[in-house]
Design an enzyme around this catalytic site. Sequence first.
Site, PDB file in Angstrom:
ATOM      1  N   CYS A  71      16.626   3.408 -10.104  1.00 22.78           N
ATOM      2  CA  CYS A  71      16.891   1.962 -10.101  1.00 22.78           C
ATOM      3  C   CYS A  71      18.396   1.785 -10.070  1.00 22.78           C
ATOM      4  CB  CYS A  71      16.288   1.292 -11.326  1.00 22.78           C
ATOM      5  SG  CYS A  71      16.733  -0.451 -11.477  1.00 22.78           S
ATOM      6  N   HIS A 149      11.631   2.747   0.589  1.00 22.33           N
ATOM      7  CA  HIS A 149      11.955   1.375   0.953  1.00 22.33           C
ATOM      8  C   HIS A 149      11.519   1.101   2.386  1.00 22.33           C
ATOM      9  CE1 HIS A 149      14.463   0.436  -2.579  1.00 22.33           C
ATOM     10  NE2 HIS A 149      14.723   1.729  -2.551  1.00 22.33           N
ATOM     11  N   GLU A 198       9.605  -5.501  -5.234  1.00 24.88           N
ATOM     12  CA  GLU A 198       9.706  -4.157  -5.793  1.00 24.88           C
ATOM     13  C   GLU A 198       8.334  -3.593  -6.140  1.00 24.88           C
ATOM     14  OE1 GLU A 198      12.805  -2.705  -8.256  1.00 24.88           O
ATOM     15  OE2 GLU A 198      13.782  -4.668  -8.346  1.00 24.88           O
ATOM     16  N   CYS A 207      17.868  -5.623  -6.358  1.00 28.28           N
ATOM     17  CA  CYS A 207      17.433  -4.224  -6.307  1.00 28.28           C
ATOM     18  C   CYS A 207      18.572  -3.416  -5.696  1.00 28.28           C
ATOM     19  CB  CYS A 207      16.159  -4.073  -5.477  1.00 28.28           C
ATOM     20  SG  CYS A 207      15.608  -2.359  -5.292  1.00 28.28           S
ATOM     21  N   GLY A 210      17.456  -0.921  -3.076  1.00 28.60           N
ATOM     22  CA  GLY A 210      17.029  -1.717  -1.925  1.00 28.60           C
ATOM     23  C   GLY A 210      18.199  -2.241  -1.122  1.00 28.60           C
TER      24      GLY A 210
END
Length: 266
Positions: A71, A149, A198, A207, A210
């Site tokens: 993360c 992703h 997510e 994110c 991301g």
Amino acid sequence: MHFTKMQGLGNDYVYLDCTRYVPEDLPGLAREVSDRHFGVGSDGLICICSSERADFRMRMFNADGSEGEMCGNGIRCVGKFVYEKHLTQKTDLSIETLAGIKNLKLSVRNGVVDLVTVDMGIPVPEKPRTLDILGGEYLVYPVSMGNPHAVTFLENIKELDLSSIGPRFEHHPAFPNRTNTEFIEMIDRTHFNMRVWERGSGETLACGTGACAAAVAAVIAGKGDREVTVHLLGGDLHIRWNETDSHIYMTGPAVTVFEGEWQEGH
């Protein structure tokens, strides 16, 4: 159990110092504390543990209890946590994650960490593919940042009904381990807007992995430069994809919201 609530651009997690004691059933605990009505309220739980390979180890659990590999917003807060809690005096840190070891550089002002730059490693893009979602066709750019992703470029993303289409991307058969999905609206070659669905948490305000994946996809699609500002619902991230070593660097804030005590069987 003492906890700290922290957020990076509104991507909020409950943080635990697990360097000495690790609670049982972390997936169950993540589901409880994440509940925004009966718990602390968060996008998940992050445990800061000891590591034999790095300065610290980060374990992150989504709001549904599933464990994620990484993360980006969360790891910036890990850097702030360990420095301000005096677990380390270093401003250059290595953090072990399921996506590998990540290196952090802390910006400290008057003893407080305000910005953190993370070396997110080398992204792994895959060939674009077209998905059929609710009768519409979406060209997506899969990118691994150690976690999966799928990036798609659209217009007027403010009007997207992410609660309807987000789960269809997450659980699409093309992604057997589910995926995070980034919906990108380009402003120019160095700026774009982003909304994110997510995996395991739903739509969040930001994110970090991301944003990195989206920056990579923008370069591959010929839409963006290697250094961009990503505008998320929770604020901005600065992303730089280094052409020399292919590493991608993310810079953004880390904020402590509050601390408290979680009573077992509350």
